[in-house]
Write an enzyme that holds these catalytic residues in place. Structure first.
Site, mmCIF file in Angstrom:
data_model
loop_
_atom_site.group_PDB
_atom_site.id
_atom_site.type_symbol
_atom_site.label_atom_id
_atom_site.label_comp_id
_atom_site.label_asym_id
_atom_site.label_seq_id
_atom_site.Cartn_x
_atom_site.Cartn_y
_atom_site.Cartn_z
ATOM 1 N N ASN A 42 0.930 -1.065 -0.403
ATOM 2 C CA ASN A 42 -0.204 -0.222 0.285
ATOM 3 C C ASN A 42 0.724 1.326 -0.032
ATOM 4 O OD1 ASN A 42 -2.545 2.031 0.264
ATOM 5 N ND2 ASN A 42 -3.078 1.128 2.299
ATOM 6 N N HIS A 127 -14.128 -4.376 10.123
ATOM 7 C CA HIS A 127 -14.383 -3.507 11.422
ATOM 8 C C HIS A 127 -15.385 -2.505 11.675
ATOM 9 C CE1 HIS A 127 -10.389 -3.440 9.060
ATOM 10 N NE2 HIS A 127 -10.084 -4.131 9.919
ATOM 11 N N ASP A 210 -6.966 -1.767 17.286
ATOM 12 C CA ASP A 210 -5.691 -1.535 16.951
ATOM 13 C C ASP A 210 -5.495 -0.241 17.496
ATOM 14 O OD1 ASP A 210 -3.333 -1.350 15.611
ATOM 15 O OD2 ASP A 210 -4.614 -1.888 13.369
ATOM 16 N N HIS A 312 -2.906 -10.794 8.931
ATOM 17 C CA HIS A 312 -3.827 -9.185 8.435
ATOM 18 C C HIS A 312 -4.447 -9.585 7.185
ATOM 19 C CE1 HIS A 312 -2.082 -4.943 7.334
ATOM 20 N NE2 HIS A 312 -3.137 -4.801 7.951
ATOM 21 N N ASP A 316 -5.989 -3.724 1.853
ATOM 22 C CA ASP A 316 -5.345 -3.506 0.645
ATOM 23 C C ASP A 316 -4.690 -4.589 0.632
ATOM 24 O OD1 ASP A 316 -4.713 -2.086 3.411
ATOM 25 O OD2 ASP A 316 -2.875 -2.633 2.820
ATOM 26 N N GLU A 339 -8.465 -11.222 9.854
ATOM 27 C CA GLU A 339 -9.351 -9.811 9.867
ATOM 28 C C GLU A 339 -9.584 -10.291 8.353
ATOM 29 O OE1 GLU A 339 -6.113 -6.698 8.901
ATOM 30 O OE2 GLU A 339 -7.441 -5.723 9.982
ATOM 31 N N TRP A 402 1.715 6.905 12.239
ATOM 32 C CA TRP A 402 1.150 6.349 11.554
ATOM 33 C C TRP A 402 0.128 5.630 12.219
ATOM 34 C CZ3 TRP A 402 -1.957 3.443 7.901
ATOM 35 C CH2 TRP A 402 -3.980 4.306 8.213
#
Ligand code: CS2
Ligand code: MG
Length: 402
Positions: A42, A127, A210, A312, A316, A339, A402
């Protein structure tokens, strides 16, 4: 047996953007069997595309696609320059495409070559997010209605502009969007949000959170402790883990389970964390970890220390990388959770797939190989679009994780 003497005759990289960018490697053999691998990184997609096209594809011509371990080792060791997300995403794409070919030749879904199924279906989490409690609750209800049985909770923080880690139309411009951050406000606000979610949805719903690498170890330790009454399934990426010893400090202070590693790309990144049992879930994906071959080894290493998998699976990771992960999920014993953010209809059309999502569970399907195809015409109709992840700044202008 037909297909055992095949040779690689062509390989190409397809970069497509059916809403977001995906990098796919397609390997072709002289008997017509083809394999797909995901190399999406990504925000740095074209670097991996070039690594593959300019430096890996020329090495593949004439090779025996069945020599998966040997190919992996030769790409890893032969580059001399080890590790790193670009290299490991490129190796992953080759590895998955070779597993796809081998499983197609065998006439079996990939999970059968990985030892067969250890479970009937793969539990997922979805999510939920909201700037305030009413929006967050609506988002949780929407996921429950889709069948999800475990839910990641992300929340807006008073004084901050947006919920982090959640894609907005702003993210689709050419340059990175700048987001803002205030650690104190976050630490004060989050426990109350989990209390409210527990009160609304009861004690049984598994809840995840998260942190996205935003805390120091002692801040993460405090958050883990503050969240203990709300019985989290896990706290993810609570602190940047290049400093593996930092996790020991977190561990000393809290029994909240810890998940970590989506940005890691080799087993060596996990050495201390796994050997010293400083985490409970390893978060790497097939796509960023050098493929099925390497991720299987990580999971076996983790199993020795009673640590579970948690691949994960944001949007993306392409459906190709997702499918490869679901086959592993079904096969390994120390599976934890997968996930799954789901895909847009257009993405599903570009990558028609055998895996299915129902009642909160995934299944890889029974199609030989990984069970994903690439609609090349549709892919070509949606070319690469420049896009970056956001960057994060404190209110005084300092860059923050981030
Ligand atoms: C997140 C990701 O899914 C997760 O756990 O951390 O959505 C992450 O933000 C993206 O993969 C970054 O590309
Ligand atoms: Mg994450």
């Amino acid at each position: 047996m037909k297909g055992l003497r095949v040779k690689i005759v062509a390989a190409k990289v397809v970069v497509t953007s059916p809403g977001r960018n995906f990098v796919t490697l397609k390997i072709e053999t002289d008997e017509g069997v083809t394999g797909l691998g995901d190399a999406t990184l990504n925000g740095r997609e074209l670097a991996v595309a070039s690594y593959l096209t300019d430096h890996v594809v020329p090495l593949l011509h004439g090779m025996d696609p069945h020599r998966i371990e040997d190919t992996w080792q030769s790409l890893y060791r032969g580059a001399y320059w080890r590790r790193g997300p670009v290299t490991m995403a490129a190796i992953a794409a080759v590895d998955v495409a070779l597993w796809d070919i081998k499983a197609k030749v065998a006439g079996l879904p990939l999970y059968q070559l990985l030892g067969g199924k250890s479970r009937d279906r793969v539990r997922t989490y979805g999510h939920a997010h909201g700037n305030d409690l009413p929006h967050l609750f609506d988002s949780v209800r929407a996921r429950l209605a889709q069948g999800y049985k475990s839910i990641r909770i992300q929340t807006g923080i008073p004084g901050l502009r947006k919920v982090y880690g959640v894609r907005s139309t702003l993210d689709q411009g050419n340059l990175p969007v700048v987001e803002d951050w205030d650690t104190g406000a976050y630490l004060r606000h989050v426990p109350g949000v989990f209390e409210a979610v527990r009160n609304e949805f009861g004690p049984e719903l598994p809840l995840l959170h998260d942190v996205h690498h935003r805390l120091t170890p002692i801040q993460a330790a405090r958050l883990g402790k503050d969240l203990e009454p709300y019985d989290l399934y896990w706290l993810e990426d609570c602190t940047p883990a290049e400093n593996q010893d930092g996790l020991r400090l977190v561990r000393q202070h809290t029994t909240t389970p810890l998940a970590l590693g989506e940005v890691f790309n080799t087993v060596f990144d996990y050495q201390t964390l796994v050997q010293q049992q400083l985490i409970d879930y390893v978060r790497s994906s097939v796509t960023h970890f050098g493929g099925v071959t390497a991720l299987r080894k990580l999971f076996d290493f983790a199993a020795v220390h009673q640590i579970k998998s948690a691949i994960h699976g944001p949007e993306d990771i392409s459906p190709v990388g997702m499918a490869a992960g679901i086959h592993l999920d079904l096969a390994i014993h120390n599976f934890g959770i997968q996930e799954y953010a789901g895909y847009t209809d257009l993405t599903n059309e570009v990558f028609p797939h055998a895996f299915t999502f129902s009642d909160g569970y995934l299944h890889p399907g029974e199609t030989p190989g990984i069970g994903v195809e690439l609609n090349e015409e549709l892919a070509a109709a949606h070319p690469y679009t420049q896009a970056y992840l956001p960057v994060n700044r404190l209110h005084d202008g300092t860059v923050h994780d981030w």
